[in-house]
Design an enzyme around this catalytic site. Structure first.
Site, PDB file in Angstrom:
ATOM      1  N   ALA A 263       0.962  -1.106  -0.072  1.00  0.00           N
ATOM      2  CA  ALA A 263       0.038   0.024   0.163  1.00  0.00           C
ATOM      3  C   ALA A 263       0.758   1.394  -0.090  1.00  0.00           C
ATOM      4  O   ALA A 263       0.590   2.280   0.736  1.00  0.00           O
ATOM      5  CB  ALA A 263      -1.034   0.063   1.181  1.00  0.00           C
ATOM      6  N   ASP A 321      -0.776  -8.160  11.024  1.00  0.00           N
ATOM      7  CA  ASP A 321      -1.975  -7.560  10.210  1.00  0.00           C
ATOM      8  C   ASP A 321      -2.915  -8.437  10.211  1.00  0.00           C
ATOM      9  O   ASP A 321      -3.556  -8.728   8.919  1.00  0.00           O
ATOM     10  CB  ASP A 321      -1.406  -7.069   9.080  1.00  0.00           C
ATOM     11  N   LEU A 355      -6.160 -12.791  -1.921  1.00  0.00           N
ATOM     12  CA  LEU A 355      -5.890 -12.868  -0.637  1.00  0.00           C
ATOM     13  C   LEU A 355      -6.819 -12.016   0.078  1.00  0.00           C
ATOM     14  O   LEU A 355      -6.906 -10.810  -0.288  1.00  0.00           O
ATOM     15  CB  LEU A 355      -4.376 -12.434  -0.302  1.00  0.00           C
TER      16      LEU A 355
END
Lengths: 431, 277
Positions: A263, A321, A355
């Site tokens: 990201a 995460d 994913l």
């Protein structure tokens, strides 16, 4: 029999036949604990003429500081960002389960959400502040709005589960292009960037430990400054920032990078982007830029993990995460609006190869990091304990086995499998 | 005196540790009968401490009924400084064995009245019934504890200013910075050690050879304070080959010749085979 009574009546436990992580090395030393803190045995001997009340034989295992996960979105079917009726119950369930992974403290993470969700989760009871007694809050609940309660708050860990260090707010002040799976309609920009913007969106910041934002958003500097000034760790992520924008953000107080490589703009040799912070020469002296890495072998290629580690080993922070599918058994699951297939460490949206997030546990990340990078056991353990504590500015009480710090630790065997977890000197889980 | 000559440092450490172990076992200490042991610091006794810890972990020896009295401590150095003798004893010995803190006595170099501290230390030794076995090392200038050349051979526990030789030798523990090395220390006196019922001195390395020669083959002299032990009824000197280099061949041959007798004192057998000569 002479007693230890000069400083405290509390019993003293001595962990023997163990290797402890101390001064960045595994050393054959005993670990002494009293009243939930690591005790200095030399002071105990000479000042108090004290000795241990109980000895625990660790059978040559490793004792490391408890792991700290600063980015975890849920697990075991619980999604912290979902507005459920039992937010605290959900956090508590995850907090209890992650003890098995050696995590003794964590930051429940909220992804980009509508403003009223933030207000619901973060608002602190005005009544609590006035009355200062938890006991009266339920009584007040009966008379006042049910939204006026602290849903997610900082609290110590214990047998019920890992401690909550504070909330990690990942968004909504992030980049649209780099939003990943965050819902686009709830993204926000800064109007003036100061406290007003933050309060309008978040409501209250009392139990917030970290905020991830994109520094290229206009007026972000004021927000970074405001948050850092309150002791909230500002992290750069979900961003299109170039290196100079990132460096400016660091100068205003930003100190973390959310899941490095993911990201954000990829590293380019003429514009390194946020990744360039790892070797930036414009970080203010005495400060370190830390960076989160998801070391599940899937979200970051092992070679990329190695490049980051070799470039800036002291800043590497392991994060899971983890999404709500973490901890669930292999197979198909319905989670909220989605169907997920779990195979090994992969969680796919059913019928696709997309994913849907990471499901590796923290101890898996530690083992994978060690294997992939070839680093020492000490470095792998510190990436999950000391570094996150340093990043959050709490290394004087968490993330180490220094005298006087909280006795949150894990007992591991040589394969770095968690065998026992302790919080405040009390065994809270064993295999 | 008995001179025990062994091949190297490891053998010296092992022999000394076994001797101390056997001594304590023969004494058979108990809650009303503590074995009092005088102890040194420094690199020479380190190997011996390691061996004693090994024997303790094997269950061959307990320090539960042993009282220890250290020889010295620096003045003005914080007790938790890594180079203080408190730190040395904790890290190299006390933390690995089952001794209770109230039985481990070390001079306090930060006491408000150093003189009183020294007097109290002598009183504690007396209250414990005197020292059964005092273990010590030797400086290159022949000093025992911090009884530098010129110290009275009948001295008691007191404050001493360290000789330049000693300060230079200690500088390596203070980052080579002479300004950081303490200049004064509290030390037991030569007389204090002489009062012990038995004295054992460890000497290893060729840099100690000349001091050993002066201590054994020359006269009793306050410039080489270890020589005082020529007049002690039960003195044992344990050394390695290197330390014998300044001794006469005749001396070395004589003592090597009776090693069989000496070695009986360190074997792991029952008390009845313990020989004196």
């Amino acid at each position: 029999m002479p007693s230890n009574k000069s400083v405290s009546d509390a019993p003293i436990t001595q962990f023997v036949n163990c290797r402890i992580l101390k001064d960045h090395k595994l050393q054959w030393e005993d670990l002494w604990v009293r009243e939930g803190k690591i005790l200095n045995p030399e002071k105990l001997f000479f000042d108090e003429e004290g000795f241990a009340d109980h000895k625990v034989d660790c059978e040559d295992k490793i004792i490391a500081p408890g792991f700290i996960d600063v980015q975890i979105n849920g697990g075991y079917g619980i999604d912290f960002s979902q507005a459920s009726s039992d937010i605290r119950g959900g956090v508590a369930l995850v907090a209890k389960k992650i003890l098995e992974h050696g995590v003794t403290s964590f930051c429940p993470t909220l992804v980009t959400s509508p403003s009223d969700i933030y207000h619901k989760f973060l608002i602190v009871s005005v009544l609590q502040k006035v009355v200062l007694l938890d006991l009266l809050a339920p009584v007040m609940l009966l008379c006042f709005s049910p939204q006026v309660i602290p849903e997610l708050r900082v609290q110590d860990g214990g047998p019920e589960g890992a401690g909550v260090l504070g909330i990690h707010l990942e968004g909504p002040f992030i980049s649209e292009e780099k939003r990943g799976a965050h819902p686009p309609k709830f993204l926000r920009t800064f109007k003036a960037g100061g406290l007003a913007d933050l309060m309008e969106i978040y409501g209250h910041l009392d139990n917030v430990a970290m905020v991830t934002l994109a520094p290229e958003l206009a007026n972000s500097a004021a927000a970074i400054h405001e948050l850092s000034g309150r002791g909230i760790a500002v992290s750069l992520g979900h961003s299109m920032a170039d290196l100079s924008q990132a460096e400016e953000a660091v100068q205003h107080g930003a100190k973390f990078i959310t899941h490095l490589f993911n990201a954000m703009l990829p590293f380019h040799h003429r514009d390194p982007g946020i990744v360039g912070l790892l070797t930036s020469d414009r970080v203010p002296p005495g400060r370190t830029v830390y960076y989160g890495m998801i070391a599940d072998g899937i979200h970051t290629h092992p070679a990329a993990l190695r490049i980051a580690h070799r470039a800036h080993p002291a800043g590497l922070v392991l994060v899971t995460d983890a999404v709500m599918a973490m901890g669930l058994p292999p197979g198909r699951h319905t989670l909220g609006q989605q169907q997920i297939d779990i195979q090994g460490l992969h969680a796919y949206l059913t019928g696709t190869t997309t994913l849907s997030g990471s499901i590796a546990t923290m101890d898996m990340c530690v083992r994978h990091f060690r294997e992939a990078s070839g680093c020492t056991v000490e470095a792998a353990l510190e990436a999950a304990s000391l570094h996150p504590a340093q990043m959050l500015g709490i290394s004087h009480r968490k993330g180490t086995l220094e005298y006087g710090t909280d006795a949150d630790f894990v007992v591991l065997d040589d394969t770095l499998t968690v065998r026992e977890t302790y919080i405040a000197g009390q065994k809270v889980w064993r295999k | 005196m008995k001179l025990i000559i062994l091949d190297d440092y490891e053998q010296v450490s092992e022999w000394t540790a076994k001797y101390i172990r056997n001594r304590i076992k023969k004494f058979n200490p108990g809650p009303d009968r503590f074995f009092t042991l005088g102890l040194p610091t420094g690199s020479t006794p380190l190997g011996c401490y390691k061996k004693l810890i090994e024997y303790h972990k094997k269950g061959e020896i307990s320090f539960q009924y042993v009282k220890t009295f250290n020889m010295d401590e620096y003045v003005g150095l914080p007790r938790d400084h890594p180079e203080s003798y408190h730190s040395f004893m904790w890290n190299n010995f006390f933390k690995h064995i089952d001794i209770r803190a109230e039985n481990a006595h070390i001079l306090d170099g930060n006491a408000s009245s150093l003189e009183k501290e020294c007097q109290d230390f002598e009183a504690k030794i007396k209250a414990a019934g005197g020292i059964e076995l005092f273990v010590g090392g030797i400086g290159p200038d022949g000093h025992i504890a911090f009884n530098e050349p010129g110290s009275s051979l009948v001295s008691r526990t007191r404050v001493k200013t360290l000789a330049m030789d000693t300060i230079l030798a200690n500088a390596r523990f203070f980052d080579g910075d002479l300004s950081k090395v303490p200049t004064m220390a509290l030390t037991v006196g030569v007389g204090t050690v002489m009062d012990a019922r038995e004295v054992m001195i460890l000497i290893t390395g060729s840099h100690k050879a000349f001091a050993l020669y002066k201590a054994l083959e020359e006269g009793v002299n306050h410039m080489w304070t270890v020589s005082a032990f020529q007049q002690h009824p039960q003195a044992v000197f344990v050394c390695d080959e290197d330390a014998t280099q300044e001794l006469r061949v005749k001396t070395v041959k004589y003592f090597k010749g009776i090693m069989d007798v000496h070695n009986k004192m360190v074997c792991t057998v029952s008390i009845s085979l313990y020989f004196f000569y």
